[in-house]
Design an enzyme around this catalytic site. Structure first.
Site, mmCIF file in Angstrom:
data_model
loop_
_atom_site.group_PDB
_atom_site.id
_atom_site.type_symbol
_atom_site.label_atom_id
_atom_site.label_comp_id
_atom_site.label_asym_id
_atom_site.label_seq_id
_atom_site.Cartn_x
_atom_site.Cartn_y
_atom_site.Cartn_z
ATOM 1 N N ARG A 231 37.206 47.513 30.588
ATOM 2 C CA ARG A 231 38.589 47.429 31.048
ATOM 3 C C ARG A 231 39.396 46.656 30.011
ATOM 4 O O ARG A 231 38.931 45.646 29.480
ATOM 5 C CB ARG A 231 38.685 46.701 32.399
ATOM 6 C CG ARG A 231 38.200 47.517 33.593
ATOM 7 C CD ARG A 231 39.121 48.701 33.901
ATOM 8 N NE ARG A 231 38.704 49.446 35.073
ATOM 9 C CZ ARG A 231 37.978 50.561 35.045
ATOM 10 N NH1 ARG A 231 37.591 51.077 33.896
ATOM 11 N NH2 ARG A 231 37.676 51.192 36.165
ATOM 12 N N GLU A 260 47.360 50.087 29.582
ATOM 13 C CA GLU A 260 47.285 51.526 29.355
ATOM 14 C C GLU A 260 48.071 52.286 30.428
ATOM 15 O O GLU A 260 48.178 51.809 31.566
ATOM 16 C CB GLU A 260 45.810 51.983 29.324
ATOM 17 C CG GLU A 260 45.052 51.794 30.615
ATOM 18 C CD GLU A 260 43.570 52.160 30.457
ATOM 19 O OE1 GLU A 260 42.920 51.685 29.523
ATOM 20 O OE2 GLU A 260 43.095 52.941 31.294
ATOM 21 N N HIS A 278 40.997 56.382 27.163
ATOM 22 C CA HIS A 278 40.173 56.158 28.377
ATOM 23 C C HIS A 278 39.419 57.446 28.763
ATOM 24 O O HIS A 278 39.606 57.982 29.862
ATOM 25 C CB HIS A 278 41.067 55.685 29.543
ATOM 26 C CG HIS A 278 40.293 54.970 30.617
ATOM 27 N ND1 HIS A 278 40.837 53.951 31.372
ATOM 28 C CD2 HIS A 278 39.030 55.129 31.073
ATOM 29 C CE1 HIS A 278 39.933 53.522 32.246
ATOM 30 N NE2 HIS A 278 38.828 54.216 32.082
HETATM 31 P P1 NDP Z 1 27.705 46.870 36.879
HETATM 32 O O1 NDP Z 1 28.260 46.215 38.099
HETATM 33 O O2 NDP Z 1 26.389 47.551 36.943
HETATM 34 O O3 NDP Z 1 27.598 45.771 35.695
HETATM 35 C C1 NDP Z 1 28.582 44.826 35.489
HETATM 36 C C2 NDP Z 1 28.012 43.724 34.602
HETATM 37 O O4 NDP Z 1 29.046 42.763 34.360
HETATM 38 C C3 NDP Z 1 26.850 42.955 35.207
HETATM 39 O O5 NDP Z 1 25.880 42.758 34.188
HETATM 40 C C4 NDP Z 1 27.458 41.609 35.595
HETATM 41 O O6 NDP Z 1 26.450 40.613 35.553
HETATM 42 C C5 NDP Z 1 28.505 41.442 34.504
HETATM 43 N N1 NDP Z 1 29.599 40.538 34.882
HETATM 44 C C6 NDP Z 1 30.425 40.636 35.958
HETATM 45 N N2 NDP Z 1 31.300 39.613 35.945
HETATM 46 C C7 NDP Z 1 31.014 38.860 34.851
HETATM 47 C C8 NDP Z 1 31.560 37.669 34.296
HETATM 48 N N3 NDP Z 1 32.584 37.039 34.876
HETATM 49 N N4 NDP Z 1 31.037 37.194 33.143
HETATM 50 C C9 NDP Z 1 30.002 37.818 32.547
HETATM 51 N N5 NDP Z 1 29.446 38.951 33.020
HETATM 52 C C10 NDP Z 1 29.936 39.450 34.168
HETATM 53 O O7 NDP Z 1 28.832 47.842 36.381
HETATM 54 P P2 NDP Z 1 28.690 49.196 35.523
HETATM 55 O O8 NDP Z 1 27.777 48.940 34.375
HETATM 56 O O9 NDP Z 1 28.416 50.336 36.424
HETATM 57 O O10 NDP Z 1 30.198 49.352 35.004
HETATM 58 C C11 NDP Z 1 30.780 48.336 34.196
HETATM 59 C C12 NDP Z 1 32.267 48.569 34.059
HETATM 60 O O11 NDP Z 1 32.522 49.650 33.169
HETATM 61 C C13 NDP Z 1 32.977 49.009 35.354
HETATM 62 O O12 NDP Z 1 33.273 47.907 36.188
HETATM 63 C C14 NDP Z 1 34.218 49.696 34.836
HETATM 64 O O13 NDP Z 1 35.295 48.793 34.775
HETATM 65 C C15 NDP Z 1 33.837 50.120 33.414
HETATM 66 N N6 NDP Z 1 33.852 51.585 33.269
HETATM 67 C C16 NDP Z 1 34.657 52.165 32.328
HETATM 68 C C17 NDP Z 1 34.695 53.539 32.178
HETATM 69 C C18 NDP Z 1 35.572 54.202 31.164
HETATM 70 O O14 NDP Z 1 35.931 55.361 31.360
HETATM 71 N N7 NDP Z 1 35.916 53.561 30.054
HETATM 72 C C19 NDP Z 1 33.905 54.417 33.041
HETATM 73 C C20 NDP Z 1 33.050 53.709 33.962
HETATM 74 C C21 NDP Z 1 33.042 52.342 34.066
HETATM 75 P P3 NDP Z 1 26.602 39.224 36.337
HETATM 76 O O15 NDP Z 1 27.071 39.538 37.727
HETATM 77 O O16 NDP Z 1 25.229 38.628 36.265
HETATM 78 O O17 NDP Z 1 27.586 38.422 35.556
#
Ligand code: NDP
Length: 312
Positions: A231, A260, A278
Protein backbone atom coordinates in the site's frame (compact mmCIF):
# COMPACT_ATOMS: atom_id res chain seq x y z
CA UNK A 1 -32.07 -16.54 5.55
CA UNK A 2 -32.93 -15.35 2.05
CA UNK A 3 -30.07 -13.26 0.62
CA UNK A 4 -30.64 -9.62 -0.27
CA UNK A 5 -27.37 -7.98 -1.26
CA UNK A 6 -26.20 -4.42 -1.67
CA UNK A 7 -23.19 -4.00 -3.98
CA UNK A 8 -21.32 -0.89 -2.84
CA UNK A 9 -18.95 0.03 -5.72
CA UNK A 10 -18.42 -1.23 -9.26
CA UNK A 11 -16.73 -4.61 -9.81
CA UNK A 12 -15.52 -6.31 -13.00
CA UNK A 13 -18.44 -6.80 -15.43
CA UNK A 14 -18.06 -10.62 -15.36
CA UNK A 15 -18.21 -10.68 -11.56
CA UNK A 16 -21.18 -8.29 -11.46
CA UNK A 17 -23.00 -10.55 -13.94
CA UNK A 18 -22.26 -13.70 -11.93
CA UNK A 19 -23.28 -12.04 -8.67
CA UNK A 20 -26.57 -10.89 -10.20
CA UNK A 21 -27.18 -14.40 -11.59
CA UNK A 22 -26.56 -15.95 -8.16
CA UNK A 23 -28.21 -13.52 -5.68
CA UNK A 24 -30.72 -10.70 -5.62
CA UNK A 25 -28.30 -7.73 -5.70
CA UNK A 26 -28.77 -3.98 -5.92
CA UNK A 27 -25.95 -1.67 -7.07
CA UNK A 28 -25.58 1.31 -4.71
CA UNK A 29 -23.15 3.08 -7.06
CA UNK A 30 -25.94 3.69 -9.59
CA UNK A 31 -28.10 5.63 -7.08
CA UNK A 32 -28.02 9.39 -7.65
CA UNK A 33 -29.06 10.19 -4.06
CA UNK A 34 -27.35 7.56 -1.89
CA UNK A 35 -28.47 8.89 1.55
CA UNK A 36 -32.11 9.06 0.40
CA UNK A 37 -31.90 5.54 -1.06
CA UNK A 38 -30.38 4.15 2.14
CA UNK A 39 -32.98 5.94 4.29
CA UNK A 40 -35.77 4.30 2.28
CA UNK A 41 -34.27 0.85 1.50
CA UNK A 42 -31.28 0.33 3.86
CA UNK A 43 -33.17 -2.09 6.10
CA UNK A 44 -33.93 -4.48 3.22
CA UNK A 45 -30.31 -5.69 2.81
CA UNK A 46 -28.72 -8.49 4.88
CA UNK A 47 -25.50 -8.75 2.85
CA UNK A 48 -23.04 -6.37 1.18
CA UNK A 49 -20.39 -6.79 -1.48
CA UNK A 50 -17.48 -4.38 -1.61
CA UNK A 51 -13.79 -4.30 -2.54
CA UNK A 52 -10.43 -3.43 -1.00
CA UNK A 53 -10.42 -0.17 -2.95
CA UNK A 54 -13.93 0.93 -1.87
CA UNK A 55 -14.43 -0.56 1.62
CA UNK A 56 -17.34 0.47 3.88
CA UNK A 57 -17.28 3.19 6.52
CA UNK A 58 -19.24 3.31 9.79
CA UNK A 59 -21.90 5.68 8.33
CA UNK A 60 -22.71 3.22 5.56
CA UNK A 61 -22.70 0.26 7.95
CA UNK A 62 -25.06 2.14 10.30
CA UNK A 63 -27.41 2.82 7.38
CA UNK A 64 -27.88 -0.96 6.91
CA UNK A 65 -29.57 -2.05 10.19
CA UNK A 66 -30.13 -5.68 9.10
CA UNK A 67 -26.67 -6.24 7.64
CA UNK A 68 -25.21 -9.63 8.65
CA UNK A 69 -22.37 -10.32 6.19
CA UNK A 70 -19.88 -8.45 4.00
CA UNK A 71 -17.90 -10.09 1.19
CA UNK A 72 -14.96 -7.98 0.00
CA UNK A 73 -12.99 -8.39 -3.24
CA UNK A 74 -9.26 -8.11 -2.47
CA UNK A 75 -7.06 -9.01 0.47
CA UNK A 76 -6.46 -5.59 2.10
CA UNK A 77 -9.36 -4.35 4.21
CA UNK A 78 -8.11 -1.09 5.73
CA UNK A 79 -11.05 0.78 4.15
CA UNK A 80 -13.55 -1.58 5.78
CA UNK A 81 -14.49 -0.38 9.28
CA UNK A 82 -13.93 -3.74 10.98
CA UNK A 83 -14.56 -2.28 14.45
CA UNK A 84 -17.98 -0.99 13.37
CA UNK A 85 -18.78 -4.43 11.91
CA UNK A 86 -17.63 -6.25 15.07
CA UNK A 87 -19.75 -3.99 17.31
CA UNK A 88 -22.80 -5.18 15.38
CA UNK A 89 -21.70 -8.84 15.12
CA UNK A 90 -21.47 -8.56 11.32
CA UNK A 91 -19.01 -11.02 9.75
CA UNK A 92 -16.79 -10.23 6.77
CA UNK A 93 -14.58 -12.05 4.28
CA UNK A 94 -11.78 -11.06 1.90
CA UNK A 95 -9.97 -12.95 -0.89
CA UNK A 96 -6.55 -14.02 0.46
CA UNK A 97 -4.06 -16.55 -0.97
CA UNK A 98 -5.50 -16.82 -4.51
CA UNK A 99 -3.54 -13.68 -5.46
CA UNK A 100 -0.21 -14.51 -3.78
CA UNK A 101 1.53 -15.78 -6.91
CA UNK A 102 0.60 -12.90 -9.21
CA UNK A 103 1.43 -10.24 -6.61
CA UNK A 104 4.76 -11.94 -5.83
CA UNK A 105 5.52 -12.14 -9.57
CA UNK A 106 5.04 -8.38 -9.91
CA UNK A 107 7.21 -7.78 -6.82
CA UNK A 108 10.00 -9.78 -8.42
CA UNK A 109 9.39 -8.13 -11.80
CA UNK A 110 9.88 -4.78 -10.09
CA UNK A 111 13.06 -5.97 -8.36
CA UNK A 112 14.53 -6.93 -11.74
CA UNK A 113 13.20 -3.89 -13.61
CA UNK A 114 14.40 -1.42 -10.96
CA UNK A 115 17.85 -3.06 -10.75
CA UNK A 116 18.41 -3.65 -14.47
CA UNK A 117 16.62 -0.54 -15.74
CA UNK A 118 14.45 -2.51 -18.17
CA UNK A 119 11.65 0.07 -18.45
CA UNK A 120 14.20 2.86 -18.80
CA UNK A 121 16.09 0.80 -21.43
CA UNK A 122 12.85 0.31 -23.36
CA UNK A 123 12.33 4.09 -23.41
CA UNK A 124 16.01 4.47 -24.49
CA UNK A 125 15.42 2.22 -27.52
CA UNK A 126 12.12 3.90 -28.45
CA UNK A 127 13.74 7.36 -28.29
CA UNK A 128 16.40 6.19 -30.77
CA UNK A 129 19.18 6.81 -28.21
CA UNK A 130 20.76 3.40 -28.92
CA UNK A 131 22.00 4.82 -32.23
CA UNK A 132 24.19 7.20 -30.19
CA UNK A 133 25.72 4.66 -27.78
CA UNK A 134 25.15 1.86 -25.31
CA UNK A 135 22.73 1.91 -22.35
CA UNK A 136 24.58 2.53 -19.04
CA UNK A 137 25.56 -0.46 -16.86
CA UNK A 138 23.04 -1.44 -14.17
CA UNK A 139 22.89 -3.54 -10.95
CA UNK A 140 22.97 -7.36 -10.66
CA UNK A 141 20.11 -9.12 -8.83
CA UNK A 142 21.45 -12.66 -8.32
CA UNK A 143 23.14 -13.39 -4.97
CA UNK A 144 22.14 -9.99 -3.53
CA UNK A 145 20.39 -9.38 -0.19
CA UNK A 146 16.59 -9.27 -0.14
CA UNK A 147 14.80 -7.67 2.81
CA UNK A 148 11.06 -8.23 3.11
CA UNK A 149 8.82 -6.01 5.22
CA UNK A 150 5.88 -8.25 6.19
CA UNK A 151 6.37 -12.01 5.81
CA UNK A 152 2.70 -12.92 5.43
CA UNK A 153 1.10 -14.89 2.60
CA UNK A 154 2.49 -12.61 -0.14
CA UNK A 155 5.82 -11.91 1.60
CA UNK A 156 6.50 -15.65 1.81
CA UNK A 157 5.67 -16.13 -1.90
CA UNK A 158 8.21 -13.37 -2.67
CA UNK A 159 10.83 -15.00 -0.42
CA UNK A 160 10.32 -18.37 -2.16
CA UNK A 161 10.90 -16.78 -5.58
CA UNK A 162 14.27 -15.45 -4.41
CA UNK A 163 15.78 -18.93 -4.15
CA UNK A 164 16.15 -19.14 -7.94
CA UNK A 165 18.23 -15.97 -7.68
CA UNK A 166 20.32 -17.43 -4.82
CA UNK A 167 19.52 -14.38 -2.70
CA UNK A 168 20.09 -14.06 1.01
CA UNK A 169 16.71 -13.24 2.64
CA UNK A 170 15.78 -11.59 5.93
CA UNK A 171 12.48 -10.06 6.97
CA UNK A 172 10.88 -7.70 9.45
CA UNK A 173 7.44 -8.08 11.03
CA UNK A 174 6.15 -7.52 14.56
CA UNK A 175 6.26 -11.24 15.35
CA UNK A 176 8.81 -13.74 14.05
CA UNK A 177 7.21 -16.34 11.76
CA UNK A 178 7.63 -19.96 12.89
CA UNK A 179 9.06 -22.69 10.64
CA UNK A 180 10.50 -20.52 7.87
CA UNK A 181 14.16 -20.61 6.76
CA UNK A 182 14.54 -16.82 6.67
CA UNK A 183 16.01 -14.75 9.50
CA UNK A 184 13.75 -12.33 11.41
CA UNK A 185 15.16 -8.84 11.90
CA UNK A 186 13.48 -7.01 14.83
CA UNK A 187 14.49 -3.56 13.51
CA UNK A 188 13.24 -2.31 10.13
CA UNK A 189 16.07 0.23 9.94
CA UNK A 190 18.64 -2.52 10.55
CA UNK A 191 16.97 -4.62 7.80
CA UNK A 192 17.17 -1.65 5.42
CA UNK A 193 20.86 -1.15 6.26
CA UNK A 194 21.57 -4.84 5.62
CA UNK A 195 19.67 -5.40 2.35
CA UNK A 196 20.13 -4.37 -1.29
CA UNK A 197 16.38 -4.63 -2.05
CA UNK A 198 13.67 -3.82 0.49
CA UNK A 199 10.31 -5.21 -0.63
CA UNK A 200 7.21 -3.88 1.16
CA UNK A 201 4.59 -6.63 1.61
CA UNK A 202 3.01 -5.50 4.86
CA UNK A 203 -0.69 -4.76 5.50
CA UNK A 204 -1.90 -1.17 4.99
CA UNK A 205 -3.89 0.99 7.43
CA UNK A 206 -2.97 3.36 10.30
CA UNK A 207 -0.61 0.91 12.08
CA UNK A 208 1.78 0.76 9.12
CA UNK A 209 1.44 4.36 7.87
CA UNK A 210 4.88 5.76 6.89
CA UNK A 211 6.66 2.76 8.39
CA UNK A 212 9.14 3.24 5.55
CA UNK A 213 10.28 6.65 6.77
CA UNK A 214 13.04 9.02 5.63
CA UNK A 215 15.34 7.24 8.12
CA UNK A 216 14.57 3.80 6.64
CA UNK A 217 15.22 5.15 3.13
CA UNK A 218 18.52 6.67 4.34
CA UNK A 219 19.48 3.26 5.77
CA UNK A 220 18.73 1.65 2.40
CA UNK A 221 21.02 4.24 0.84
CA UNK A 222 22.24 5.23 -2.63
CA UNK A 223 22.84 1.62 -3.69
CA UNK A 224 19.57 0.27 -2.26
CA UNK A 225 16.23 -0.27 -3.99
CA UNK A 226 12.74 0.06 -2.53
CA UNK A 227 9.97 -2.10 -4.00
CA UNK A 228 6.36 -1.51 -2.87
CA UNK A 229 3.53 -3.84 -3.87
CA UNK A 230 1.57 -3.42 -0.62
CA UNK A 231 0.00 0.00 0.00
CA UNK A 232 1.25 3.50 -0.85
CA UNK A 233 0.52 4.68 2.69
CA UNK A 234 3.26 2.41 4.13
CA UNK A 235 5.93 4.65 2.56
CA UNK A 236 6.54 8.33 3.33
CA UNK A 237 6.07 9.25 -0.33
CA UNK A 238 7.38 12.82 0.00
CA UNK A 239 10.60 11.46 1.54
CA UNK A 240 10.83 8.82 -1.22
CA UNK A 241 10.46 11.45 -3.97
CA UNK A 242 13.22 13.56 -2.40
CA UNK A 243 15.53 10.55 -1.96
CA UNK A 244 15.04 9.47 -5.59
CA UNK A 245 15.42 13.02 -6.95
CA UNK A 246 18.62 13.61 -4.95
CA UNK A 247 19.95 10.11 -5.82
CA UNK A 248 20.18 9.28 -2.12
CA UNK A 249 18.31 6.06 -2.97
CA UNK A 250 19.48 3.72 -5.73
CA UNK A 251 16.03 3.22 -7.22
CA UNK A 252 12.45 2.10 -6.66
CA UNK A 253 9.73 -0.05 -8.16
CA UNK A 254 6.22 1.00 -7.16
CA UNK A 255 2.87 -0.65 -7.85
CA UNK A 256 1.04 1.47 -5.26
CA UNK A 257 1.06 5.14 -4.29
CA UNK A 258 0.00 7.15 -1.27
CA UNK A 259 -2.63 9.18 -3.16
CA UNK A 260 -3.24 6.87 -6.13
CA UNK A 261 -4.22 7.16 -8.88
CA UNK A 262 -2.32 10.41 -8.46
CA UNK A 263 1.43 9.82 -8.86
CA UNK A 264 3.88 12.58 -7.83
CA UNK A 265 4.78 14.66 -10.89
CA UNK A 266 8.45 14.67 -9.84
CA UNK A 267 8.64 10.89 -10.46
CA UNK A 268 7.45 11.11 -14.07
CA UNK A 269 10.81 12.21 -15.45
CA UNK A 270 13.03 9.99 -13.26
CA UNK A 271 14.57 6.87 -14.80
CA UNK A 272 15.51 5.41 -11.40
CA UNK A 273 11.90 4.53 -10.56
CA UNK A 274 9.48 2.09 -12.21
CA UNK A 275 5.83 3.18 -11.97
CA UNK A 276 2.97 0.67 -12.22
CA UNK A 277 -0.78 1.44 -11.92
CA UNK A 278 -1.64 -0.99 -9.06
CA UNK A 279 -1.68 -4.07 -11.30
CA UNK A 280 -0.11 -6.71 -9.06
CA UNK A 281 -3.19 -8.97 -8.87
CA UNK A 282 -4.40 -7.96 -12.34
CA UNK A 283 -4.39 -11.20 -14.35
CA UNK A 284 -7.40 -12.99 -15.86
CA UNK A 285 -6.70 -16.06 -13.72
CA UNK A 286 -6.26 -14.30 -10.38
CA UNK A 287 -9.13 -11.83 -10.77
CA UNK A 288 -11.41 -14.78 -11.69
CA UNK A 289 -10.27 -16.70 -8.60
CA UNK A 290 -10.85 -13.61 -6.43
CA UNK A 291 -14.35 -13.15 -7.86
CA UNK A 292 -15.15 -16.84 -7.32
CA UNK A 293 -14.11 -16.46 -3.68
CA UNK A 294 -16.34 -13.39 -3.21
CA UNK A 295 -19.30 -15.46 -4.39
CA UNK A 296 -18.42 -18.71 -2.61
CA UNK A 297 -18.04 -16.87 0.71
CA UNK A 298 -21.61 -15.58 0.31
CA UNK A 299 -22.90 -18.99 -0.79
CA UNK A 300 -21.33 -20.61 2.28
CA UNK A 301 -22.67 -17.92 4.58
CA UNK A 302 -26.25 -18.13 3.34
CA UNK A 303 -26.12 -21.98 3.32
CA UNK A 304 -24.65 -22.64 6.78
CA UNK A 305 -23.67 -19.32 8.38
CA UNK A 306 -19.92 -19.93 7.83
CA UNK A 307 -17.52 -17.87 5.73
CA UNK A 308 -14.81 -19.62 3.72
CA UNK A 309 -12.14 -16.94 4.25
CA UNK A 310 -13.22 -14.78 7.19
CA UNK A 311 -11.30 -11.64 8.02
CA UNK A 312 -9.60 -12.37 11.36
P1 NDP B 1 -0.86 -11.02 5.52
O1 NDP B 1 -1.84 -10.57 6.55
O2 NDP B 1 -0.70 -12.47 5.25
O3 NDP B 1 0.61 -10.47 5.93
C1 NDP B 1 0.80 -9.20 6.43
C2 NDP B 1 2.18 -9.14 7.07
O4 NDP B 1 2.38 -7.81 7.56
C3 NDP B 1 2.37 -10.06 8.26
O5 NDP B 1 3.66 -10.65 8.15
C4 NDP B 1 2.34 -9.13 9.47
O6 NDP B 1 3.12 -9.69 10.51
C5 NDP B 1 2.96 -7.87 8.87
N1 NDP B 1 2.60 -6.65 9.60
C6 NDP B 1 1.35 -6.17 9.85
N2 NDP B 1 1.44 -5.02 10.53
C7 NDP B 1 2.76 -4.77 10.72
C8 NDP B 1 3.50 -3.73 11.36
N3 NDP B 1 2.88 -2.71 11.96
N4 NDP B 1 4.85 -3.78 11.33
C9 NDP B 1 5.49 -4.81 10.73
N5 NDP B 1 4.85 -5.81 10.10
C10 NDP B 1 3.50 -5.80 10.12
O7 NDP B 1 -1.21 -10.22 4.22
P2 NDP B 1 -0.95 -10.63 2.69
O8 NDP B 1 0.45 -11.11 2.55
O9 NDP B 1 -2.06 -11.48 2.20
O10 NDP B 1 -1.11 -9.20 1.99
C11 NDP B 1 -0.24 -8.13 2.35
C12 NDP B 1 -0.74 -6.83 1.78
O11 NDP B 1 -0.49 -6.77 0.38
C13 NDP B 1 -2.27 -6.63 1.87
O12 NDP B 1 -2.66 -6.16 3.14
C14 NDP B 1 -2.53 -5.62 0.77
O13 NDP B 1 -2.52 -4.31 1.29
C15 NDP B 1 -1.35 -5.79 -0.18
N6 NDP B 1 -1.79 -6.26 -1.51
C16 NDP B 1 -1.50 -5.52 -2.62
C17 NDP B 1 -1.92 -5.92 -3.87
C18 NDP B 1 -1.62 -5.13 -5.11
O14 NDP B 1 -2.36 -5.25 -6.08
N7 NDP B 1 -0.55 -4.34 -5.15
C19 NDP B 1 -2.71 -7.14 -4.05
C20 NDP B 1 -2.91 -7.88 -2.83
C21 NDP B 1 -2.47 -7.44 -1.61
P3 NDP B 1 2.93 -9.25 12.04
O15 NDP B 1 1.46 -9.24 12.33
O16 NDP B 1 3.71 -10.27 12.80
O17 NDP B 1 3.56 -7.90 12.15
Amino acid sequence: MTPSLLQIGRLAPELEAELAATFPVHLLAKEADVPAFLERHGSTFNGAVTSARVGMDATLIDALPNLKVVSSFGVGYELLDVDALKRRGIVASNTPDVLNDCVADVAFGLVIDAARGMSAADRFVRRGDWLNGAFPLQTQVARKRLGILGLGRIGQAIARRSSGFEMDVRYHSRNPVQDVPWQHEPSLTALAEWCDFLVVAVAGGPSTRHLVSADVLAALGPKGFLINIARGTVVDEAALVTALTDKRLGGAGLDVFEFEPRVPQALMTLDNVVLLPHIASGTFETRKAMGDLVISNLKHYFADGQLQTPIA
